[in-house]
Motif scaffolding. Structure first.
Motif, PDB file in Angstrom:
ATOM      1  N   ILE A  19       0.872  -1.181   0.000  1.00 58.54           N
ATOM      2  CA  ILE A  19       0.000   0.000   0.000  1.00 58.54           C
ATOM      3  C   ILE A  19       0.904   1.224   0.000  1.00 58.54           C
ATOM      4  O   ILE A  19       1.925   1.245   0.707  1.00 58.54           O
ATOM      5  CB  ILE A  19      -0.903   0.028   1.246  1.00 58.54           C
ATOM      6  N   VAL A  20       0.561   2.242  -0.794  1.00 59.68           N
ATOM      7  CA  VAL A  20       1.311   3.494  -0.770  1.00 59.68           C
ATOM      8  C   VAL A  20       0.415   4.597  -0.223  1.00 59.68           C
ATOM      9  O   VAL A  20      -0.774   4.672  -0.558  1.00 59.68           O
ATOM     10  CB  VAL A  20       1.875   3.868  -2.161  1.00 59.68           C
ATOM     11  N   ALA A  21       0.986   5.433   0.639  1.00 63.89           N
ATOM     12  CA  ALA A  21       0.223   6.522   1.249  1.00 63.89           C
ATOM     13  C   ALA A  21       0.870   7.856   0.888  1.00 63.89           C
ATOM     14  O   ALA A  21       2.062   8.061   1.136  1.00 63.89           O
ATOM     15  CB  ALA A  21       0.188   6.355   2.768  1.00 63.89           C
ATOM     16  N   ASN A  68      -3.716   2.510  -5.310  1.00 64.32           N
ATOM     17  CA  ASN A  68      -4.142   1.403  -4.434  1.00 64.32           C
ATOM     18  C   ASN A  68      -5.508   0.896  -4.898  1.00 64.32           C
ATOM     19  O   ASN A  68      -6.506   1.012  -4.178  1.00 64.32           O
ATOM     20  CB  ASN A  68      -4.235   1.867  -2.974  1.00 64.32           C
ATOM     21  N   PRO A  69      -5.591   0.348  -6.105  1.00 63.98           N
ATOM     22  CA  PRO A  69      -6.902  -0.039  -6.644  1.00 63.98           C
ATOM     23  C   PRO A  69      -7.602  -1.071  -5.758  1.00 63.98           C
ATOM     24  O   PRO A  69      -6.976  -1.989  -5.237  1.00 63.98           O
ATOM     25  CB  PRO A  69      -6.559  -0.622  -8.021  1.00 63.98           C
ATOM     26  N   GLY A  70      -8.890  -0.861  -5.587  1.00 70.23           N
ATOM     27  CA  GLY A  70      -9.673  -1.819  -4.814  1.00 70.23           C
ATOM     28  C   GLY A  70      -9.672  -1.584  -3.323  1.00 70.23           C
ATOM     29  O   GLY A  70     -10.338  -2.319  -2.582  1.00 70.23           O
ATOM     30  N   LEU A  71      -8.931  -0.580  -2.849  1.00 70.82           N
ATOM     31  CA  LEU A  71      -8.871  -0.315  -1.417  1.00 70.82           C
ATOM     32  C   LEU A  71      -9.703   0.905  -1.062  1.00 70.82           C
ATOM     33  O   LEU A  71      -9.849   1.827  -1.863  1.00 70.82           O
ATOM     34  CB  LEU A  71      -7.420  -0.075  -0.976  1.00 70.82           C
ATOM     35  N   LEU A 104      -6.570   3.864   4.741  1.00 70.12           N
ATOM     36  CA  LEU A 104      -5.474   2.929   4.446  1.00 70.12           C
ATOM     37  C   LEU A 104      -4.942   2.232   5.695  1.00 70.12           C
ATOM     38  O   LEU A 104      -4.450   1.110   5.616  1.00 70.12           O
ATOM     39  CB  LEU A 104      -4.339   3.664   3.721  1.00 70.12           C
ATOM     40  N   ALA A 105      -5.029   2.887   6.836  1.00 71.27           N
ATOM     41  CA  ALA A 105      -4.609   2.227   8.079  1.00 71.27           C
ATOM     42  C   ALA A 105      -5.466   0.987   8.326  1.00 71.27           C
ATOM     43  O   ALA A 105      -4.966  -0.066   8.730  1.00 71.27           O
ATOM     44  CB  ALA A 105      -4.717   3.194   9.255  1.00 71.27           C
ATOM     45  N   ARG A 106      -6.761   1.106   8.063  1.00 67.07           N
ATOM     46  CA  ARG A 106      -7.664  -0.039   8.218  1.00 67.07           C
ATOM     47  C   ARG A 106      -7.372  -1.102   7.159  1.00 67.07           C
ATOM     48  O   ARG A 106      -7.321  -2.302   7.462  1.00 67.07           O
ATOM     49  CB  ARG A 106      -9.115   0.431   8.128  1.00 67.07           C
ATOM     50  N   GLU A 107      -7.168  -0.679   5.922  1.00 67.62           N
ATOM     51  CA  GLU A 107      -6.899  -1.628   4.836  1.00 67.62           C
ATOM     52  C   GLU A 107      -5.605  -2.400   5.084  1.00 67.62           C
ATOM     53  O   GLU A 107      -5.484  -3.575   4.730  1.00 67.62           O
ATOM     54  CB  GLU A 107      -6.828  -0.893   3.492  1.00 67.62           C
TER      55      GLU A 107
END
Length: 258
Positions: free
Chosen positions: A134-136, A157-160, A164-167
């Protein structure tokens, strides 16, 4: 006059001694030191994860043999660093915590974070490893050299979802690539390793490396007992000084005799 007093110093030492947080400097190492140890240890010295603890001749934070193979890392060659990071993670970190341990890669800009995302995913696909990244980063960014135009977190981040912390809690996501986001205030107990490609002055070093200090017990009973920091750019003496402000017995490894 703004100088640290005992109140500032006491809690970190106390928390480590009482087992509430981990001492992240115990696993800190620069790439230069790791490379030198690897070269010194080539003649029969075990440097990877081994089945028999009695056969472990070098501290397990050293990467497995042949990972540290670049004598001089080119500052802009992200591909070199990605190979080192992914293989180090695979050999030393991925098996921890019932095989669910995660890592963070700290980059020095939004552009670098996006380039790391491209290179990491390319390398993972090439090797057929099952990890995902994952990139933030904030806003949108273009990168002519990489053929990217107005990319965003969502498009990279396709589909997320947007959280992002949760993903990142999902088991398949093992590597979080960041620039400024998530360097502070991010609490993910499965985080066991950090790969640093960014200058971390003073308190930024403490805030960033402390993402690793959360304790954890896996369902099997395995306890998070060690962390890994592989630093490509900082001076270990300066990292130590940063921590000394908050913890009077900070120590980082600058040399190891195999």
């Amino acid at each position: 006059a703004g100088l640290p007093v005992s109140f500032d110093v006491y809690p970190m030492r106390q928390a480590i001694e009482e087992g509430f947080i981990l001492d992240v400097l115990r696993g800190y190492q620069t790439y230069k030191t790791a490379f030198e140890i690897e070269q010194r240890g080539e003649d029969g010295v075990v440097t990877g994860i081994v089945e028999n603890e009695d056969d472990r001749l070098v501290d397990p934070k050293v990467a497995s043999r042949k990972i540290m193979r670049f004598a001089n890392l080119h500052p802009t060659n992200i591909g070199q660093k990605v190979e080192i990071i992914v293989e180090h993670f695979r050999a030393n970190v991925a098996p921890l915590l019932d095989g669910h341990a995660k890592a963070m890669v700290v980059t020095d800009s939004r552009q670098a974070a996006v380039r790391y995302k491209v290179e990491v995913d390319k390398y993972l696909a090439q090797k057929g490893y099952g990890y995902q990244s994952i990139v933030a980063f904030s806003d949108k960014i273009s990168d002519e050299e990489y053929g990217l135009t107005d990319v965003t977190e969502a498009s990279m981040n396709p589909g997320l979802g947007s959280d992002l912390a949760r993903e990142f809690r999902r088991p398949e996501y093992r590597l979080m690539l960041v620039a400024d986001k998530f360097q502070t205030g991010f609490d993910q107990p499965l985080l066991c390793a950090m790969y640093v490609d960014k200058t971390l002055p003073d308190v930024h070093a403490v805030q960033t490396l402390s993402r690793l200090n959360r304790t954890y017990r896996a369902p099997s009973g395995e306890v998070k007992a060690r962390t890994f920091v592989l630093d490509f750019v900082n001076d270990p003496a300066e990292i130590r000084e940063a921590f000394l402000t908050y913890y009077l017995e900070a120590h980082v490894e600058t040399a190891t005799d195999p």
